[in-house]
Design an enzyme around this catalytic site. Structure first.
Site, PDB file in Angstrom:
ATOM      1  CG  HIS A 152      12.360  -9.746 -81.445  1.00 53.74           C
ATOM      2  ND1 HIS A 152      11.893 -10.900 -81.143  1.00 53.74           N
ATOM      3  CD2 HIS A 152      13.791 -10.532 -81.031  1.00 53.74           C
ATOM      4  CE1 HIS A 152      12.049 -11.471 -80.148  1.00 53.74           C
ATOM      5  NE2 HIS A 152      13.825 -11.861 -80.375  1.00 53.74           N
TER       6      HIS A 152
ATOM      7  CE  LYS B 198       7.388  -7.476 -85.446  1.00 53.45           C
ATOM      8  NZ  LYS B 198       8.809  -8.400 -84.173  1.00 53.45           N
TER       9      LYS B 198
ATOM     10  CE1 TYR C 231       4.734 -11.478 -82.884  1.00 59.52           C
ATOM     11  CE2 TYR C 231       4.094 -14.415 -83.345  1.00 59.52           C
ATOM     12  CZ  TYR C 231       5.144 -12.938 -82.970  1.00 59.52           C
ATOM     13  OH  TYR C 231       5.613 -14.254 -81.483  1.00 59.52           O
TER      14      TYR C 231
ATOM     15  CG  ASP D  33      15.119 -12.268 -77.084  1.00 60.47           C
ATOM     16  OD1 ASP D  33      15.680 -12.484 -77.987  1.00 60.47           O
ATOM     17  OD2 ASP D  33      14.267 -13.214 -76.863  1.00 60.47           O
TER      18      ASP D  33
END
Length: 202
Positions: free
Chosen positions: A62, A72, A132, A170
């Site tokens: 991603h 992140k 995250y 995905d």
């Protein structure tokens, strides 16, 4: 706390020092003053996410458009995942290359992933719990994916993951070459200009 830059520029492995006694242990899983010394600017956290995954679950690859994309700061609070950092910035000296870090509840490492870098992980245990901290809110119109099984990238999934579980989102995502051809990927120049602007804003 030890901070080590990975082979993908602008990504870092953070290894905390743990202090244990008969009650358990204590650690600092984030020292953003120390991280700032490495990345050149403050980490402006605006959203915190948690995922819980079955063994073999793959999440990613991603990324989000620059600007603002999403930096992140990622750690595993339970179980274990192998975390992948993929350089998808067109023009980068390491474009198409990746590095990986084991995130688990033993060594309790974290990774910092700058804006414009691809991110993926595979769960090595059941109920692998990943937290995250991110620098921009989720914006579905600016979020993109690359197929984690793309042979041009060649992620190596360890045998501990067992049978891989992937979402249709995905597996239906384009590969690296198709994404580049369609102009979906961030560029190295745009990413470095964005990082410089963040540093100047400090």
């Amino acid at each position: 706390m030890q901070i080590r830059e990975l082979s993908v520029p602008d990504s870092y492995e953070i290894t905390p020092k743990q202090f244990g006694d008969d009650r358990g242990l204590f650690l600092e899983w984030g020292r953003f003053d120390r991280l700032e010394e490495s990345i050149g600017h403050k980490l402006n956290v605006v959203q915190a996410n948690t995922s819980v995954s079955k063994r073999g679950s793959v999440r990613g690859i991603h990324f989000a458009d620059i600007p603002p994309s999403q930096a992140k700061y990622v750690t595993a609070t339970y179980g274990a995942v192998l975390d992948y950092i993929i350089d998808i910035r067109v023009g980068s000296p390491t474009f198409g290359q990746w590095d990986s870090v084991l995130l688990d509840d033993t060594d309790r490492r974290a990774v910092y992933i700058a804006e414009g870098i691809g991110h993926c992980f595979v769960a090595l245990t059941d109920n692998a719990t990943v937290s995250y901290l991110v620098t921009a809110p989720f914006n579905p119109g600016r979020e993109h994916g690359i197929n984690p099984l793309d042979t041009d990238i060649g992620l190596v999934f360890p045998p501990e993951a067992g049978e891989l579980l992937l979402s249709p989102k995905d597996t239906d995502a384009p590969g690296l070459a198709e994404s580049a051809a369609n102009g979906l990927l961030p560029t190295w120049a745009d990413a470095k200009a964005f990082y410089a602007a963040l540093n100047e804003g400090n």
